[in-house]
Write a protein that holds these residues in place. Structure first.
Motif, PDB file in Angstrom:
ATOM      1  N   VAL A  64      60.643 110.021  94.216  1.00 44.21           N
ATOM      2  CA  VAL A  64      60.196 110.014  95.667  1.00 44.21           C
ATOM      3  C   VAL A  64      59.276 108.871  96.005  1.00 44.21           C
ATOM      4  N   SER A  65      59.381 108.169  96.980  1.00 37.07           N
ATOM      5  CA  SER A  65      58.517 106.877  97.465  1.00 37.07           C
ATOM      6  C   SER A  65      58.650 107.006  98.946  1.00 37.07           C
ATOM      7  N   ARG A  66      57.795 106.085  99.398  1.00 37.87           N
ATOM      8  CA  ARG A  66      57.669 105.849 100.820  1.00 37.87           C
ATOM      9  C   ARG A  66      59.240 105.568 101.491  1.00 37.87           C
ATOM     10  N   ASP A  67      59.984 104.912 100.833  1.00 39.38           N
ATOM     11  CA  ASP A  67      61.314 104.266 101.164  1.00 39.38           C
ATOM     12  C   ASP A  67      62.505 105.440 100.647  1.00 39.38           C
ATOM     13  N   PHE A  68      62.540 106.205  99.955  1.00 39.20           N
ATOM     14  CA  PHE A  68      63.470 106.987  99.390  1.00 39.20           C
ATOM     15  C   PHE A  68      63.508 108.135  98.346  1.00 39.20           C
ATOM     16  N   ALA A  69      64.238 109.136  98.422  1.00 42.67           N
ATOM     17  CA  ALA A  69      64.149 110.111  97.519  1.00 42.67           C
ATOM     18  C   ALA A  69      65.506 110.595  97.235  1.00 42.67           C
ATOM     19  N   ILE A  70      66.029 110.936  95.701  1.00 44.82           N
ATOM     20  CA  ILE A  70      67.056 111.771  95.362  1.00 44.82           C
ATOM     21  C   ILE A  70      66.697 113.341  95.516  1.00 44.82           C
ATOM     22  N   MET A  71      67.574 113.891  96.031  1.00 42.26           N
ATOM     23  CA  MET A  71      67.392 115.380  96.276  1.00 42.26           C
ATOM     24  C   MET A  71      68.639 116.255  95.560  1.00 42.26           C
ATOM     25  N   CYS A  72      68.136 116.965  94.899  1.00 41.40           N
ATOM     26  CA  CYS A  72      69.111 117.932  93.896  1.00 41.40           C
ATOM     27  C   CYS A  72      69.215 119.521  94.611  1.00 41.40           C
ATOM     28  N   TYR A  73      70.057 119.767  95.071  1.00 41.36           N
ATOM     29  CA  TYR A  73      70.397 121.285  95.568  1.00 41.36           C
ATOM     30  C   TYR A  73      71.598 121.965  94.746  1.00 41.36           C
ATOM     31  N   GLY A  74      71.133 122.608  93.504  1.00 46.57           N
ATOM     32  CA  GLY A  74      72.075 123.055  92.511  1.00 46.57           C
ATOM     33  C   GLY A  74      72.434 121.776  91.883  1.00 46.57           C
ATOM     34  N   SER A  75      73.889 121.641  91.584  1.00 45.29           N
ATOM     35  CA  SER A  75      74.366 120.655  91.032  1.00 45.29           C
ATOM     36  C   SER A  75      74.829 119.410  92.365  1.00 45.29           C
ATOM     37  N   GLN A  76      74.382 119.585  93.547  1.00 46.47           N
ATOM     38  CA  GLN A  76      74.815 118.774  94.352  1.00 46.47           C
ATOM     39  C   GLN A  76      73.370 117.786  94.561  1.00 46.47           C
ATOM     40  N   VAL A  77      74.140 116.385  94.669  1.00 45.03           N
ATOM     41  CA  VAL A  77      73.172 115.305  94.842  1.00 45.03           C
ATOM     42  C   VAL A  77      73.081 114.681  96.229  1.00 45.03           C
ATOM     43  N   PHE A  78      71.846 114.476  97.098  1.00 42.65           N
ATOM     44  CA  PHE A  78      72.167 113.473  98.015  1.00 42.65           C
ATOM     45  C   PHE A  78      70.910 112.573  98.173  1.00 42.65           C
ATOM     46  N   GLN A  79      70.665 111.782  99.153  1.00 39.20           N
ATOM     47  CA  GLN A  79      69.743 110.991  99.190  1.00 39.20           C
ATOM     48  C   GLN A  79      68.916 110.992 100.698  1.00 39.20           C
ATOM     49  N   LEU A  80      67.579 110.850 100.650  1.00 34.74           N
ATOM     50  CA  LEU A  80      66.710 110.435 101.733  1.00 34.74           C
ATOM     51  C   LEU A  80      66.342 109.178 101.743  1.00 34.74           C
ATOM     52  N   HIS A  81      66.413 108.468 102.894  1.00 37.70           N
ATOM     53  CA  HIS A  81      65.746 107.296 103.219  1.00 37.70           C
ATOM     54  C   HIS A  81      65.028 107.086 104.278  1.00 37.70           C
ATOM     55  N   GLY A  82      63.773 106.503 104.166  1.00 37.25           N
ATOM     56  CA  GLY A  82      62.849 106.251 105.540  1.00 37.25           C
ATOM     57  C   GLY A  82      63.614 105.294 106.470  1.00 37.25           C
ATOM     58  N   ASP A  83      63.120 105.487 107.691  1.00 35.79           N
ATOM     59  CA  ASP A  83      63.979 104.765 108.696  1.00 35.79           C
ATOM     60  C   ASP A  83      63.615 103.329 108.639  1.00 35.79           C
ATOM     61  N   HIS A  84      62.679 102.906 107.922  1.00 33.22           N
ATOM     62  CA  HIS A  84      62.309 101.470 107.946  1.00 33.22           C
ATOM     63  C   HIS A  84      63.175 100.772 107.086  1.00 33.22           C
ATOM     64  N   THR A  85      63.774 101.552 105.973  1.00 27.12           N
ATOM     65  CA  THR A  85      64.607 100.744 105.163  1.00 27.12           C
ATOM     66  C   THR A  85      66.126 100.372 105.520  1.00 27.12           C
ATOM     67  N   TYR A  86      66.336 100.761 106.915  1.00 28.52           N
ATOM     68  CA  TYR A  86      67.455 100.700 107.621  1.00 28.52           C
ATOM     69  C   TYR A  86      67.526  99.504 108.556  1.00 28.52           C
ATOM     70  N   SER A  87      66.521  98.757 108.387  1.00 29.15           N
ATOM     71  CA  SER A  87      66.216  97.662 109.542  1.00 29.15           C
ATOM     72  C   SER A  87      67.621  96.860 109.653  1.00 29.15           C
ATOM     73  N   ALA A  88      68.384  96.421 108.499  1.00 23.97           N
ATOM     74  CA  ALA A  88      69.487  95.789 108.849  1.00 23.97           C
ATOM     75  C   ALA A  88      70.898  96.402 109.151  1.00 23.97           C
ATOM     76  N   ASN A  89      70.654  97.862 109.173  1.00 27.09           N
ATOM     77  CA  ASN A  89      71.816  98.727 109.277  1.00 27.09           C
ATOM     78  C   ASN A  89      72.061  99.010 110.664  1.00 27.09           C
ATOM     79  N   PRO A  90      73.304  99.219 111.334  1.00 18.97           N
ATOM     80  CA  PRO A  90      73.630  99.293 112.384  1.00 18.97           C
ATOM     81  C   PRO A  90      73.397 100.649 113.004  1.00 18.97           C
ATOM     82  N   LEU A  91      73.187 101.565 112.039  1.00 16.37           N
ATOM     83  CA  LEU A  91      73.034 102.989 112.375  1.00 16.37           C
ATOM     84  C   LEU A  91      71.583 103.258 112.965  1.00 16.37           C
ATOM     85  N   LEU A  92      70.642 102.646 112.532  1.00 13.31           N
ATOM     86  CA  LEU A  92      69.343 102.547 112.892  1.00 13.31           C
ATOM     87  C   LEU A  92      69.303 102.448 114.609  1.00 13.31           C
TER      88      LEU A  92
END
Length: 148
Positions: free
Chosen positions: A45-73
């Motif tokens: 866990v950081s200001r930018d990112f976290a790896i989350m686990c729900y049981g055996s499932q893994v997913f990611q969180l990203h802070g909006d600011h990390t997507y500055s060059a991504n078209p989704l933002l």
């Protein structure tokens, strides 16, 4: 894999199948919500990112600011809810407990725990980022017989 020590490149190379990455305004706040309401485990866990686990499932969180060059933002709305149209379903969560914990945290319970005709008891909870988290469990035989 040790999520606390894995390098970003090694973690990225390990991902396969269907992935989930959720953009959030505040990574730490979303981590706290997911841990307290759904009992998830968090890693790196950081200001930018976290790896989350729900049981055996893994997913990611990203802070909006990390997507500055991504078209989704550019598609994210300025005001919540931002997750309209997607349900993040957690099939191994107690909806009654999740709704109670969410309310205690000030989250918005869109639908109280309800027995559904498709055999699940569900609750819909909006996190502060506007994503709909659906905690559900299979109805017991007794609940199904009662018309759930």
């Amino acid at each position: 894999m040790d999520f606390e020590t894995v390098s970003p490149a090694e973690f990225g190379a390990s991902l396969n199948g269907l992935g989930l990455n959720i953009l959030v305004r505040d990574v730490a706040a979303e981590v706290r919500f997911l841990e307290e309401v759904f009992g998830m485990a968090s890693h790196r866990v950081s200001r930018d990112f976290a790896i989350m686990c729900y049981g055996s499932q893994v997913f990611q969180l990203h802070g909006d600011h990390t997507y500055s060059a991504n078209p989704l933002l550019g598609l994210l709305p300025e005001a919540p809810p931002r997750g309209a149209g997607i349900e993040i379903r957690l099939y191994d969560s107690d909806p009654d407990k999740a709704a109670e914990q969410a309310e205690a945290m000030g989250a918005h319970v869109l639908q109280a725990p309800t027995d559904k005709p498709h055999g699940l008891r569900e609750t819909f909870i909006l996190c502060e980022n506007g994503y709909a988290w659906v905690a559900s469990r299979v109805l017991t035989v007794e609940e199904q017989a009662a018309g759930g």
